[in-house]
Design an enzyme around this catalytic site. Structure first.
Site, PDB file in Angstrom:
ATOM      1  N   GLU A   1       0.983  -1.200  -0.035  1.00 14.72           N
ATOM      2  CA  GLU A   1       0.124  -0.024   0.024  1.00 14.72           C
ATOM      3  C   GLU A   1       1.081   1.358  -0.101  1.00 14.72           C
ATOM      4  O   GLU A   1       0.638   2.324  -0.574  1.00 14.72           O
ATOM      5  CB  GLU A   1      -0.689  -0.030   1.167  1.00 14.72           C
ATOM      6  CG  GLU A   1      -2.084  -1.181   1.331  1.00 14.72           C
ATOM      7  CD  GLU A   1      -2.797  -1.178  -0.032  1.00 14.72           C
ATOM      8  OE1 GLU A   1      -3.206   0.051  -0.610  1.00 14.72           O
ATOM      9  OE2 GLU A   1      -3.076  -2.070  -0.538  1.00 14.72           O
TER      10      GLU A   1
ATOM     11  N   TRP B   1       1.677   1.846  -3.350  1.00 15.75           N
ATOM     12  CA  TRP B   1       0.623   2.092  -4.192  1.00 15.75           C
ATOM     13  C   TRP B   1       0.838   3.742  -4.184  1.00 15.75           C
ATOM     14  O   TRP B   1       0.455   4.578  -5.115  1.00 15.75           O
ATOM     15  CB  TRP B   1      -0.710   2.001  -3.611  1.00 15.75           C
ATOM     16  CG  TRP B   1      -1.416   0.730  -4.424  1.00 15.75           C
ATOM     17  CD1 TRP B   1      -1.512  -0.355  -3.882  1.00 15.75           C
ATOM     18  CD2 TRP B   1      -1.959   0.703  -5.805  1.00 15.75           C
ATOM     19  NE1 TRP B   1      -1.950  -1.223  -4.795  1.00 15.75           N
ATOM     20  CE2 TRP B   1      -2.469  -0.662  -6.052  1.00 15.75           C
ATOM     21  CE3 TRP B   1      -2.219   1.759  -6.593  1.00 15.75           C
ATOM     22  CZ2 TRP B   1      -3.055  -1.044  -7.300  1.00 15.75           C
ATOM     23  CZ3 TRP B   1      -2.980   1.271  -8.069  1.00 15.75           C
ATOM     24  CH2 TRP B   1      -3.226  -0.004  -8.208  1.00 15.75           C
TER      25      TRP B   1
ATOM     26  N   TRP C   1     -20.976  12.879 -19.270  1.00 16.31           N
ATOM     27  CA  TRP C   1     -21.202  12.945 -17.747  1.00 16.31           C
ATOM     28  C   TRP C   1     -22.572  13.685 -17.856  1.00 16.31           C
ATOM     29  O   TRP C   1     -22.835  14.431 -18.675  1.00 16.31           O
ATOM     30  CB  TRP C   1     -20.018  13.649 -17.364  1.00 16.31           C
ATOM     31  CG  TRP C   1     -18.930  13.097 -17.057  1.00 16.31           C
ATOM     32  CD1 TRP C   1     -17.542  13.508 -17.804  1.00 16.31           C
ATOM     33  CD2 TRP C   1     -18.407  11.841 -16.688  1.00 16.31           C
ATOM     34  NE1 TRP C   1     -16.506  12.808 -17.723  1.00 16.31           N
ATOM     35  CE2 TRP C   1     -17.101  11.749 -16.895  1.00 16.31           C
ATOM     36  CE3 TRP C   1     -18.889  11.016 -15.678  1.00 16.31           C
ATOM     37  CZ2 TRP C   1     -16.362  10.670 -16.364  1.00 16.31           C
ATOM     38  CZ3 TRP C   1     -18.284   9.893 -15.123  1.00 16.31           C
ATOM     39  CH2 TRP C   1     -16.886   9.815 -15.494  1.00 16.31           C
TER      40      TRP C   1
ATOM     41  N   ASN D   1     -10.560   3.474   3.071  1.00 19.49           N
ATOM     42  CA  ASN D   1     -10.396   3.217   1.726  1.00 19.49           C
ATOM     43  C   ASN D   1     -11.459   2.367   0.958  1.00 19.49           C
ATOM     44  O   ASN D   1     -11.852   2.703  -0.116  1.00 19.49           O
ATOM     45  CB  ASN D   1      -8.806   2.467   1.581  1.00 19.49           C
ATOM     46  CG  ASN D   1      -8.483   2.277   0.004  1.00 19.49           C
ATOM     47  OD1 ASN D   1      -8.457   3.028  -0.773  1.00 19.49           O
ATOM     48  ND2 ASN D   1      -8.728   0.872  -0.232  1.00 19.49           N
TER      49      ASN D   1
ATOM     50  N   TRP E   1     -16.011  12.539 -12.443  1.00 20.18           N
ATOM     51  CA  TRP E   1     -14.955  12.185 -11.405  1.00 20.18           C
ATOM     52  C   TRP E   1     -14.160  13.584 -11.047  1.00 20.18           C
ATOM     53  O   TRP E   1     -13.814  13.442  -9.890  1.00 20.18           O
ATOM     54  CB  TRP E   1     -13.885  11.252 -11.905  1.00 20.18           C
ATOM     55  CG  TRP E   1     -12.803  11.701 -13.010  1.00 20.18           C
ATOM     56  CD1 TRP E   1     -13.356  11.617 -14.308  1.00 20.18           C
ATOM     57  CD2 TRP E   1     -11.675  12.192 -12.879  1.00 20.18           C
ATOM     58  NE1 TRP E   1     -12.252  12.020 -15.034  1.00 20.18           N
ATOM     59  CE2 TRP E   1     -11.238  12.388 -14.236  1.00 20.18           C
ATOM     60  CE3 TRP E   1     -10.848  12.619 -12.077  1.00 20.18           C
ATOM     61  CZ2 TRP E   1     -10.174  12.949 -14.653  1.00 20.18           C
ATOM     62  CZ3 TRP E   1      -9.563  13.090 -11.960  1.00 20.18           C
ATOM     63  CH2 TRP E   1      -9.351  13.370 -13.524  1.00 20.18           C
TER      64      TRP E   1
ATOM     65  N   TRP F   1      -9.131   8.417  -8.176  1.00 19.14           N
ATOM     66  CA  TRP F   1     -10.226   9.003  -8.784  1.00 19.14           C
ATOM     67  C   TRP F   1     -10.342   8.391 -10.425  1.00 19.14           C
ATOM     68  O   TRP F   1     -11.341   7.704 -10.691  1.00 19.14           O
ATOM     69  CB  TRP F   1     -10.637  10.301  -8.803  1.00 19.14           C
ATOM     70  CG  TRP F   1     -11.379  10.784  -7.452  1.00 19.14           C
ATOM     71  CD1 TRP F   1     -10.803  11.292  -6.174  1.00 19.14           C
ATOM     72  CD2 TRP F   1     -12.868  10.608  -7.289  1.00 19.14           C
ATOM     73  NE1 TRP F   1     -11.775  11.240  -5.151  1.00 19.14           N
ATOM     74  CE2 TRP F   1     -13.016  10.877  -5.656  1.00 19.14           C
ATOM     75  CE3 TRP F   1     -13.846  10.272  -7.968  1.00 19.14           C
ATOM     76  CZ2 TRP F   1     -14.487  11.112  -5.272  1.00 19.14           C
ATOM     77  CZ3 TRP F   1     -15.224  10.120  -7.288  1.00 19.14           C
ATOM     78  CH2 TRP F   1     -15.394  10.571  -5.928  1.00 19.14           C
TER      79      TRP F   1
HETATM   80  C1  LIG Z   1     -11.448   7.865  -4.563  1.00 19.87           C
HETATM   81  C2  LIG Z   1     -10.266   7.579  -3.850  1.00 19.87           C
HETATM   82  C3  LIG Z   1      -9.513   8.846  -3.432  1.00 19.87           C
HETATM   83  C4  LIG Z   1      -8.329   8.680  -2.365  1.00 19.87           C
HETATM   84  N1  LIG Z   1      -7.843   9.974  -2.186  1.00 19.87           N
HETATM   85  C5  LIG Z   1      -6.567   9.801  -1.611  1.00 19.87           C
HETATM   86  C6  LIG Z   1      -5.930  11.105  -1.067  1.00 19.87           C
HETATM   87  O1  LIG Z   1      -6.198  12.073  -1.522  1.00 19.87           O
HETATM   88  N2  LIG Z   1      -4.675  10.885  -0.476  1.00 19.87           N
HETATM   89  C7  LIG Z   1      -4.233   9.799   0.162  1.00 19.87           C
HETATM   90  O2  LIG Z   1      -3.415   9.460   0.743  1.00 19.87           O
HETATM   91  N3  LIG Z   1      -4.942   8.442  -0.051  1.00 19.87           N
HETATM   92  C8  LIG Z   1      -6.056   8.533  -0.997  1.00 19.87           C
HETATM   93  N4  LIG Z   1      -6.749   7.387  -1.280  1.00 19.87           N
HETATM   94  C9  LIG Z   1      -6.037   6.010  -0.904  1.00 19.87           C
HETATM   95  C10 LIG Z   1      -6.423   5.598   0.208  1.00 19.87           C
HETATM   96  O3  LIG Z   1      -7.961   5.597   0.545  1.00 19.87           O
HETATM   97  C11 LIG Z   1      -5.999   6.380   1.609  1.00 19.87           C
HETATM   98  O4  LIG Z   1      -4.504   6.332   1.286  1.00 19.87           O
HETATM   99  C12 LIG Z   1      -6.082   5.364   2.774  1.00 19.87           C
HETATM  100  O5  LIG Z   1      -7.667   5.313   2.952  1.00 19.87           O
HETATM  101  C13 LIG Z   1      -5.561   5.919   3.875  1.00 19.87           C
HETATM  102  O6  LIG Z   1      -5.739   5.505   5.104  1.00 19.87           O
HETATM  103  P1  LIG Z   1      -4.695   4.719   5.972  1.00 19.87           P
HETATM  104  O7  LIG Z   1      -3.335   5.654   6.185  1.00 19.87           O
HETATM  105  O8  LIG Z   1      -5.163   4.221   7.099  1.00 19.87           O
HETATM  106  O9  LIG Z   1      -4.137   3.536   5.003  1.00 19.87           O
HETATM  107  P2  LIG Z   1      -3.421   2.187   5.136  1.00 19.87           P
HETATM  108  O10 LIG Z   1      -4.240   1.151   4.616  1.00 19.87           O
HETATM  109  O11 LIG Z   1      -2.623   2.039   6.517  1.00 19.87           O
HETATM  110  O12 LIG Z   1      -2.137   2.572   4.087  1.00 19.87           O
HETATM  111  C14 LIG Z   1      -0.999   2.998   4.521  1.00 19.87           C
HETATM  112  C15 LIG Z   1      -0.671   4.128   3.629  1.00 19.87           C
HETATM  113  O13 LIG Z   1      -0.486   3.735   1.968  1.00 19.87           O
HETATM  114  C16 LIG Z   1      -0.781   4.646   1.362  1.00 19.87           C
HETATM  115  N5  LIG Z   1      -1.938   4.123   0.516  1.00 19.87           N
HETATM  116  C17 LIG Z   1      -2.942   3.186   0.925  1.00 19.87           C
HETATM  117  N6  LIG Z   1      -3.638   2.925  -0.033  1.00 19.87           N
HETATM  118  C18 LIG Z   1      -3.481   3.675  -1.139  1.00 19.87           C
HETATM  119  C19 LIG Z   1      -3.828   3.865  -2.661  1.00 19.87           C
HETATM  120  N7  LIG Z   1      -4.964   3.148  -2.987  1.00 19.87           N
HETATM  121  N8  LIG Z   1      -3.271   4.688  -3.412  1.00 19.87           N
HETATM  122  C20 LIG Z   1      -2.318   5.613  -2.845  1.00 19.87           C
HETATM  123  N9  LIG Z   1      -1.801   5.517  -1.690  1.00 19.87           N
HETATM  124  C21 LIG Z   1      -2.273   4.474  -0.934  1.00 19.87           C
HETATM  125  C22 LIG Z   1      -1.344   5.818   2.061  1.00 19.87           C
HETATM  126  O14 LIG Z   1      -0.154   6.754   1.971  1.00 19.87           O
HETATM  127  C23 LIG Z   1      -1.572   5.309   3.511  1.00 19.87           C
HETATM  128  O15 LIG Z   1      -1.584   6.155   4.482  1.00 19.87           O
HETATM  129  C24 LIG Z   1      -8.008   7.530  -2.113  1.00 19.87           C
HETATM  130  C25 LIG Z   1      -8.631   6.264  -2.456  1.00 19.87           C
HETATM  131  C26 LIG Z   1      -9.686   6.474  -3.269  1.00 19.87           C
HETATM  132  C27 LIG Z   1     -10.530   5.298  -3.604  1.00 19.87           C
END
Ligand SMILES: Cc1cc2nc3c(=O)[nH]c(=O)nc-3n(C[C@H](O)[C@H](O)[C@H](O)COP(=O)(O)OP(=O)(O)OC[C@H]3O[C@@H](n4cnc5c(N)ncnc54)[C@H](O)[C@@H]3O)c2cc1C
Length: 480
Positions: free
Chosen positions: A280, A283, A311, A346, A364, A387
């Site tokens: 993650e 990602w 849209w 997420n 979007w 997005w």
């Molecule tokens: C529509 C949409 C918009 C999003 N917008 C953002 C945003 O603006 N900022 C953001 O940080 N994340 C975004 N995410 C990705 C993800 O939802 C969040 O990073 C995550 O929910 C953060 O919670 P956590 O720190 O507990 O994640 P954890 O599951 O603990 O993951 C650890 C870290 O990994 C990174 N990460 C995890 N999943 C993703 C992912 N899919 N893409 C990129 N990095 C990821 C983040 O930095 C996160 O803090 C988005 C996802 C979606 C579906």
């Protein structure tokens, strides 16, 4: 202050530990002026949104306190970074300026411009990577092209060998600079004016470097042990909650990477759980690689055929979505979690985003802008890439025809209904059987829990089957 000072510009790296630019500036041995510039106009529409401003306020207070404890001072300014830096360089005959790099296209332009301007004036500029594990431009596929698919990218990142070591915490700051006047953080106007929509944020978050460390430790002590499954459960604390700390640079991915590796080496965390978590973090890196290779993706589809997508903006639907009043409980719970905490799980981000672009056919970019304003972790790379992923128009995107069913998603990922009950309390009395489909509850069931629809909770703003069919037809138009 003795000798010509150096200048360090804090931006998205609000920490003293593992901060490469700060480390380099301190090791240089000269007195150091540390500044932060808050620019509320230059990057519209990408200036920090409301939720991130709230975070920034508290993060700056924490950073400023930490610097003071270490004998220095954080000078905060309002205005344009490049003008303020140029002015300070002139006034204090500064020869060396340090900062950690930023990666949004408009930030790259601004920083390049400043660097050239300073270099032309004979000032040495040191820029470092304080935000990512590896620089985005160092990733190229076997044929030398850009990565578009996550799995090969993840393999490439994993096979890179060691992530650089963690740098020491900066401890030795220079005392006040004579005659240098700056603003105080309270004057930046970062907190909500009027209605305090952020009143519940402090119970959920502790902005600042210490808060980030505590969050990481708590996660590594508990949730990471079941991360593979737990990360999909919005009703549990199954993820790290590190995203706003990462966004503001209060912790680095390098620190997180090593903390996980150390726990794995000590036998505290099973390999497969750690691997899923690190993927993650990857990602996040992948989002930055995509952004670097596709700078236009901040507001344009990576897949060009989506430029013609039909849209269908409807103000009433968009308002219902933003306010958590769509009539689909899992969607509404997510949108209300966002209002109340500035964050959303997420899994639920995917559900609400899919609902907006597929059930409502709303562009979007509208959803992305709302997230930009309301998320404490709003990140230019992750937000736009995610997005586009959900909408089907990004690199390695979810296929457009995969349309989430909000009822089954709710049943699967919130199996006891705790998440919906918490954020949509008017439904809390409903039996689990009807929690995701309140409109199907017989009148005696509704009566028993004192609920009347649509008086107490809206009916669905769009029918699921109709919306699904309409989305597929719209997709067929651009496919052909
Ligand atoms: C529509 C949409 C918009 C999003 N917008 C953002 C945003 O603006 N900022 C953001 O940080 N994340 C975004 N995410 C990705 C993800 O939802 C969040 O990073 C995550 O929910 C953060 O919670 P956590 O720190 O507990 O994640 P954890 O599951 O603990 O993951 C650890 C870290 O990994 C990174 N990460 C995890 N999943 C993703 C992912 N899919 N893409 C990129 N990095 C990821 C983040 O930095 C996160 O803090 C988005 C996802 C979606 C579906």
């Amino acid at each position: 202050m003795a000798g010509t000072p150096n200048l360090l510009v804090f931006r998205e790296d609000l920490r003293l530990a593992d901060n490469p630019a700060l480390d380099a500036a301190i090791n240089d041995g000269r007195p150091l002026i540390c500044i932060f510039v808050y620019d509320r106009v230059s990057h519209a529409p990408w200036n920090a949104g409301g939720a991130r401003q709230w975070w920034l306020h508290h993060s700056l207070i924490a950073l400023s306190g930490d610097i003071e404890k270490a004998g220095g001072r954080l000078y905060v300014f309002q205005g344009q970074q490049n003008e303020i830096v140029a002015d300070l360089v002139n006034r204090y005959q500064i020869n060396r300026v340090f900062w950690n790099r930023r990666y949004a296209p408009y930030q790259i332009d601004e920083d390049k411009h400043l660097k050239n301007q300073l270099n032309d004036a004979g000032v040495h500029v040191t820029t470092c990577n304080g935000r990512l594990l590896f620089e985005p431009w160092t990733f190229k596929t076997g044929s030398g092209g850009p990565y578009r698919v996550f799995t090969p990218f993840w393999k490439a990142l994993r096979s890179r060998g060691k992530v650089r070591p963690i740098l020491p915490t900066a401890t030795n700051f220079s005392p006040n600079v004579e005659g240098l006047k700056a603003d105080c953080i309270e004057n930046l106007g970062l907190l909500p004016q009027g209605y305090n929509w952020a009143k519940n944020f402090p119970t959920n978050w502790t902005p600042g470097e210490k808060g980030a460390k505590v969050r990481l430790r708590q996660f590594l002590d508990a949730a990471v042990l079941n991360y593979k499954d737990g990360r999909n459960r919005p009703d549990k604390t199954g993820t790290s909650g590190l995203s706003p700390h990462l966004q503001h640079g209060e912790i680095s991915p390098v620190q997180i990477w090593h903390a996980v590796a150390d726990r794995v080496a000590a036998g505290d965390i099973p390999d497969h759980q750690a691997e899923t978590f690190l993927s993650e973090i990857a990602w996040r890196e992948f989002s930055y690689v995509l952004l670097y290779d596709n700078p236009n993706m901040i507001d344009q589809e990576i897949r060009h055929q989506f430029k013609k997508f039909p849209w269908n903006y409807d103000e009433g639907h968009f308002e219902a979505w933003k306010n958590g009043r769509t009539g689909y409980p899992i969607v509404d719970a997510g949108m209300r979690q966002l209002w109340q905490t500035g964050w959303m799980h997420n899994r639920v981000r995917m559900i609400v985003a899919s609902f907006l672009v597929k059930h409502l056919l709303i562009d979007w970019r509208q959803g992305m802008s709302w997230f930009w304003d309301t998320l404490v972790d709003a990140d230019i790379a992750a937000n736009t890439a995610s997005w586009q992923w959900v909408a089907g128009c990004g690199a390695d995107a979810a296929p457009y025809f995969r349309i989430f069913n909000p009822m089954t998603q709710g049943q699967k990922f919130d199996p006891n209904g705790d998440y919906i009950r918490k954020f949509v309390p008017e439904l809390s009395g409903l039996p689990l059987k009807y929690l995701n489909t309140p409109w199907e509850a017989p009148s005696n069931v509704l009566d028993n829990c004192g609920l009347s629809l649509p008086r107490d909770y809206p009916l669905p703003i769009v029918d699921h089957k109709f919306a699904r069919k309409r989305a597929l037809e719209s997709y067929a138009q651009i496919k052909s």
